[in-house]
Design a protein around this motif. Structure first.
Motif, PDB file in Angstrom:
ATOM      1  N   ARG A  68       0.737  -1.033  -0.025  1.00 20.24           N
ATOM      2  CA  ARG A  68       0.064  -0.394  -0.275  1.00 20.24           C
ATOM      3  C   ARG A  68       0.744   1.483  -0.134  1.00 20.24           C
ATOM      4  NH1 ARG A  68      -5.750  -0.168   2.032  1.00 20.24           N
ATOM      5  NH2 ARG A  68      -6.036  -1.703   2.063  1.00 20.24           N
ATOM      6  N   GLU A  69       2.011   0.917   0.825  1.00 18.19           N
ATOM      7  CA  GLU A  69       2.688   2.399   0.379  1.00 18.19           C
ATOM      8  C   GLU A  69       3.378   2.912  -0.736  1.00 18.19           C
ATOM      9  OE1 GLU A  69       6.724   4.522   3.401  1.00 18.19           O
ATOM     10  OE2 GLU A  69       5.292   1.980   4.159  1.00 18.19           O
ATOM     11  N   TRP A  70       4.237   1.879  -1.155  1.00 14.89           N
ATOM     12  CA  TRP A  70       4.584   1.321  -2.146  1.00 14.89           C
ATOM     13  C   TRP A  70       3.661   1.578  -3.650  1.00 14.89           C
ATOM     14  CZ3 TRP A  70       7.988  -3.246  -1.616  1.00 14.89           C
ATOM     15  CH2 TRP A  70       8.636  -3.227  -0.862  1.00 14.89           C
ATOM     16  N   GLN A  71       2.411   1.285  -3.548  1.00 13.28           N
ATOM     17  CA  GLN A  71       1.025   1.873  -4.544  1.00 13.28           C
ATOM     18  C   GLN A  71       1.284   3.549  -4.387  1.00 13.28           C
ATOM     19  OE1 GLN A  71      -1.884  -0.982  -4.151  1.00 13.28           O
ATOM     20  NE2 GLN A  71      -0.859  -1.997  -5.603  1.00 13.28           N
ATOM     21  N   GLU A  72       0.778   4.111  -3.009  1.00 22.27           N
ATOM     22  CA  GLU A  72       0.638   4.932  -2.943  1.00 22.27           C
ATOM     23  C   GLU A  72       1.814   5.994  -3.431  1.00 22.27           C
ATOM     24  OE1 GLU A  72      -0.275   5.667   1.144  1.00 22.27           O
ATOM     25  OE2 GLU A  72      -2.438   4.679   0.759  1.00 22.27           O
ATOM     26  N   THR A  73       3.503   5.329  -3.101  1.00 25.21           N
ATOM     27  CA  THR A  73       4.628   6.379  -3.962  1.00 25.21           C
ATOM     28  C   THR A  73       5.270   5.979  -5.018  1.00 25.21           C
ATOM     29  OG1 THR A  73       5.659   5.615  -1.829  1.00 25.21           O
ATOM     30  CG2 THR A  73       4.716   7.433  -1.114  1.00 25.21           C
ATOM     31  N   MET A  91      -4.947  -0.214  -6.809  1.00 23.83           N
ATOM     32  CA  MET A  91      -4.826  -0.577  -6.870  1.00 23.83           C
ATOM     33  C   MET A  91      -3.588  -0.733  -8.364  1.00 23.83           C
ATOM     34  SD  MET A  91      -5.740  -3.695  -4.952  1.00 23.83           S
ATOM     35  CE  MET A  91      -6.984  -4.090  -4.195  1.00 23.83           C
ATOM     36  N   LYS A  92      -1.485  -0.706  -8.448  1.00 21.01           N
ATOM     37  CA  LYS A  92      -1.376  -0.780  -9.714  1.00 21.01           C
ATOM     38  C   LYS A  92       0.153  -1.165  -8.731  1.00 21.01           C
ATOM     39  CE  LYS A  92       0.358   3.963  -7.942  1.00 21.01           C
ATOM     40  NZ  LYS A  92      -0.056   5.335  -8.462  1.00 21.01           N
ATOM     41  N   SER A  93       0.497  -1.432  -9.982  1.00 19.76           N
ATOM     42  CA  SER A  93       2.166  -2.113  -9.690  1.00 19.76           C
ATOM     43  C   SER A  93       3.134  -1.139  -8.862  1.00 19.76           C
ATOM     44  CB  SER A  93       2.909  -2.190 -11.208  1.00 19.76           C
ATOM     45  OG  SER A  93       4.091  -2.715 -10.893  1.00 19.76           O
TER      46      SER A  93
END
Length: 802
Positions: free
Chosen positions: A78-83, A267-269
């Motif tokens: 979640r943290e990586w998908q937002e940044t 929801m993304k890579s």
């Protein structure tokens, strides 16, 4: 029992030891019976009966430690998908290396537990999030692990969403495989067999689900999996799996599922976009085998269902969307116009009857009449109306619509079907429809049924006929005559008749007197009766696309509005779309567009001082020619500082270059004439001119020398050369002194006389020690570039000097 027959003494019970041999003899017999009932001895039960809920957890529960681990994985993803990933300065370092190692560890932990995790209420969402970051090889492995249990997983409450997400992202992998792009196979010490491609896995999935396709379509969870599968098989017919915003198509997920997924975040890579290329907008190719697989699903439905069962699916809220997609596929593949097709069964044998006798009178069916007014089944009828063969549509319109439009067009459900049917009318049918609807024109506005009016306008534009009749029908609907038809735009925007609009305007005028708000930032409340409606704006945009004689009524109404009313329209997110189309529509005359742009002259500083109005101002600027741009720019010179201080106006001011217009009008005109961008965009910063290509004049060099000497120690605007050297070396460089006009003879650039060299060596000896030789050389280069005369050609003069 008589007392004399009783025996005296204590009663002795049977001992346990006596019964034990008997039980031991019975136990082998019971075990043998159970073994014979269970099957041969070589069959090992998959799992023992340990209290597992076969309905909610058919493959067992996930261990608490594993679940806790995947919760940490979810938090990190979640943290990586937002940044966005940080880009390293070193090109040799992969910015995704840490994320890739973390993801590989999570995949290793998931191996062998895919089915358990997919059926878990918490871990299923985590799997969906991880699927978006999987590469092509991992997706193949994941789907291969699920094969054999796809029917059971599709009917599961949580696992169905996992399969649905996997099929949604699989379209990119399938497209790459169809172009011959395959991921490298990782080397493994164990021989696990050949891994099937995702294309072959998809075909095997269709074969696995085909025998039970009917029960899957009727299942509330599995029906969405079937929709995703059909979209994967035929994206060219049913549309892409992702729209422009990247969201899942509306035909795949239910509203409840879409709302739940929206709460889960993006929801993304988690990897860089250049590495994954998840949502590529390039045209995706589909294997030829997918067409045959889709036809096999349609054939399986034909064989497993009879006519009544197919028609029952049309009214089912779960199965109806799937049936609509199947009808779309059947029509696209040219099998709808066949006796016994799915469309023929839904149309109650109409296609079969027309094949036997083209002039046959088909009786009216109560089933289709019910579909017209049913909120769920009306969507199916819309598909029938838009995709049915030509003879079937003509019969359908004649029996169920013609002569009944006065009631159907204002019905809360049937009006959508009528609007779909109008899109396919011929010229003769269209003229008859307009005449039939003329008697109920006023009811369209009272019941807010503008969809039929919009369909009439668009069909009139497509057929190039009955344009004046449609415009008159709209004027009658809003109770406008020749005297007050200038109120067309405000009345249509509010979806009110002329009398209702004037009453609402009078009542709102009293409230506006009390509010002392700045008119530039004026906003109406959401519940205001004068709030522009989306339906009205769409109708006006459709009218602006009509040919020139028929859209004049809208243009005349816009010209009749005051400048404040036009500005208010431009500042509203809904009504501003109408003004955008005035400039974009090809049917609007050029003269009308020019008049619209000139109407804001003297008022552009108010127009662009708004989030929405600045966008309208950019479109006006992009349309204007250089002469018109000069008039707009000169009208904004008194408001230059106000635009610079405005949060939104400063973006519009970048196009103007007012400082260039005031200093050198001819140069400004040449700049605007050279700019031929089709869309409004900020003007790019000019490239630093080279000394050999575009040298400055001698007068420019002299002016810069004087200003440099006078403004020594004061802040002054830097040009591109100064900014370039300051960015590289900071402000520690002292600019070199340049030659002035008082010199008796002009030396070539970069060559100094002997006297100058001696004087500079004495005066700058201390500075050279402080700044260093490198700084001095760069300062000399900077001075040479700034003082180069126009006639100087560096390379030639250097050769002569040496």
């Amino acid at each position: 029992m008589p007392r004399e027959n009783r025996k005296r003494g204590k009663k002795h019970k049977k001992k346990v030891e006596d019964e034990a041999p008997v039980r031991q003899e019975e136990q082998p017999q019971q075990e043998e019976d159970q073994a014979n009932a269970a099957g041969p001895s070589w069959i090992v039960p998959a799992r023992e009966d340990s209290g597992v809920d076969l309905l909610n957890a058919p493959f067992g529960y996930v261990d608490a430690e594993v679940k806790a681990y995947f919760r940490t994985v979810d938090v990190q993803i979640r943290e990586w998908q937002e940044t966005k990933p940080e880009v390293e300065a070193d090109e040799d370092v992969d910015p995704n290396e840490d994320r890739r190692l973390f993801f590989v560890a999570a995949l290793q932990e998931m191996s062998g537990k895919e089915k358990q995790l997919a059926t878990d209420p918490d871990c299923s969402t985590i799997l969906e999030r991880m699927i978006h970051s999987m590469d092509d090889f991992v997706r193949r492995v994941f789907l291969d692990r699920l094969t054999g249990s796809l029917e059971q997983l599709s009917k599961h409450r949580f696992a169905s969403h996992v399969i649905q997400t996997l099929l949604t992202v699989a379209t990119e992998t399938v497209s790459r495989e169809s172009r011959g792009i395959f991921p490298p196979t990782p080397e493994s010490g164990e021989d696990e067999g050949e891994l099937r491609t995702l294309t072959q896995l998809t075909l095997d999935t269709c074969e696995e689900l085909s025998p039970s396709i009917c029960s899957l379509i009727m299942d509330p969870f599995a029906s969405h999996v079937v929709r995703a599968l059909l979209l994967l098989l035929a994206p060219d017919v049913l549309g892409s799996l992702h729209d422009n915003s990247g969201k899942a198509a509306s035909g795949v997920r239910s509203k409840k599922s879409a709302a739940y997924k929206a709460r889960q975040g993006s929801m993304k890579s988690v990897f860089a976009e250049g590495d994954a290329d998840v949502h590529s907008k390039a045209s995706r190719s589909t294997p030829k085998e997918f067409r045959k697989a889709a036809l096999n699903i349609i054939s399986a439905l034909r064989e497993q269902l009879n006519e009544n069962e197919v028609r029952a699916m049309g009214a089912n809220p779960v199965a109806s969307p799937v049936l609509q997609m199947l009808l779309e596929l059947e029509a696209a593949y040219g099998q709808a116009d066949q006796p016994g097709s799915l469309m023929d069964r839904v149309l109650v044998g109409m296609i079969t009857a027309l094949h036997e006798d083209s002039d046959a009178e088909v009786p009216e069916s109560d089933y289709l009449t019910t579909l017209l007014r049913d909120p769920t089944a009306s969507h199916l009828l819309e598909t029938l109306v838009s995709r049915s063969p030509g003879p079937a549509f003509d019969t359908l319109w004649r029996i169920y619509f013609s002569g009944k439009l006065s009631k159907l067009a204002i019905h809360p459900v049937a009006n959508f079907v009528v609007a779909k049917g109008i899109e396919r009318l011929s010229a003769e049918q269209f003229v008859a429809t307009v005449e039939e609807l003329r008697g109920i024109a006023s009811k369209f506005v009272k019941n807010a049924r503008t969809g039929v009016l919009r369909a009439l306008v668009e069909r009139s534009t497509a057929l190039q006929s009955e344009g004046q009749g449609v415009v008159q029908l709209i004027l009658d609907a809003f109770e406008l005559d020749e005297e007050n038809k200038a109120l067309l735009v405000p009345c249509v925007l509010r979806l009110k008749s002329s009398q209702d609009y004037q009453r609402a305007l009078a009542s709102a005028g009293h409230d506006e007197e009390k509010a002392n708000e700045d008119p530039r930032h004026k906003r109406r409340k959401t519940d205001d009766s004068l709030e522009p409606k989306t339906q009205g704006a769409v109708l006006l945009q459709s009218m602006l696309r009509m040919p020139s004689p028929h859209n004049d009524v809208v243009l005349d109404s816009l010209n009749a509005l005051s400048l404040d009313e036009l500005t208010e329209m431009a500042h509203h997110p809904t009504s501003s779309r109408v003004l955008d189309l005035v400039l974009e529509s090809h049917s609007v005359p050029f003269k009308a567009k020019r008049k619209f742009v000139m109407s804001f002259i003297g008022h552009y500083h108010v127009l662009v001082d708004d989030r929405i109005g600045s966008r309208v101002g950019d479109r006006c600027w992009a349309f204007a020619d250089p002469y018109l741009k000069e008039k707009i720019a000169r009208s904004l010179i008194p408001h230059e500082h106000a635009l610079a201080g405005s949060f939104y106006g400063k973006f519009f001011a970048r196009h103007l270059n007012l400082h260039v217009l005031q200093r050198d009008p001819e140069r400004w005109k040449s700049m605007q004439a050279a700019t031929k961008a089709p869309a409004p965009a900020p003007t790019p910063a000019p490239k630093p001119p080279a000394a050999e290509e575009s040298p400055r004049t001698h007068s420019d060099a002299t002016k810069s020398d004087k200003s440099a000497k006078k403004g020594k120690g004061k802040a002054r605007p830097q040009d591109e050369i100064d900014a370039l050297f300051d960015a590289k070396l900071g402000k520690k460089i002292k600019k070199a002194e340049l030659a002035t006009e008082d010199k008796p003879k002009e030396e070539p650039v970069g060559v100094k006389s002997s006297k100058d060299e001696k004087g500079e060596k004495k005066s700058k000896k201390r500075k050279d020690r402080e700044e260093g030789g490198a700084d001095r050389d760069l300062a000399d280069v900077l001075g040479a570039i700034r003082s180069a005369p126009k006639e100087d050609k560096g390379p030639k003069k250097r050769k002569k000097a040496h």
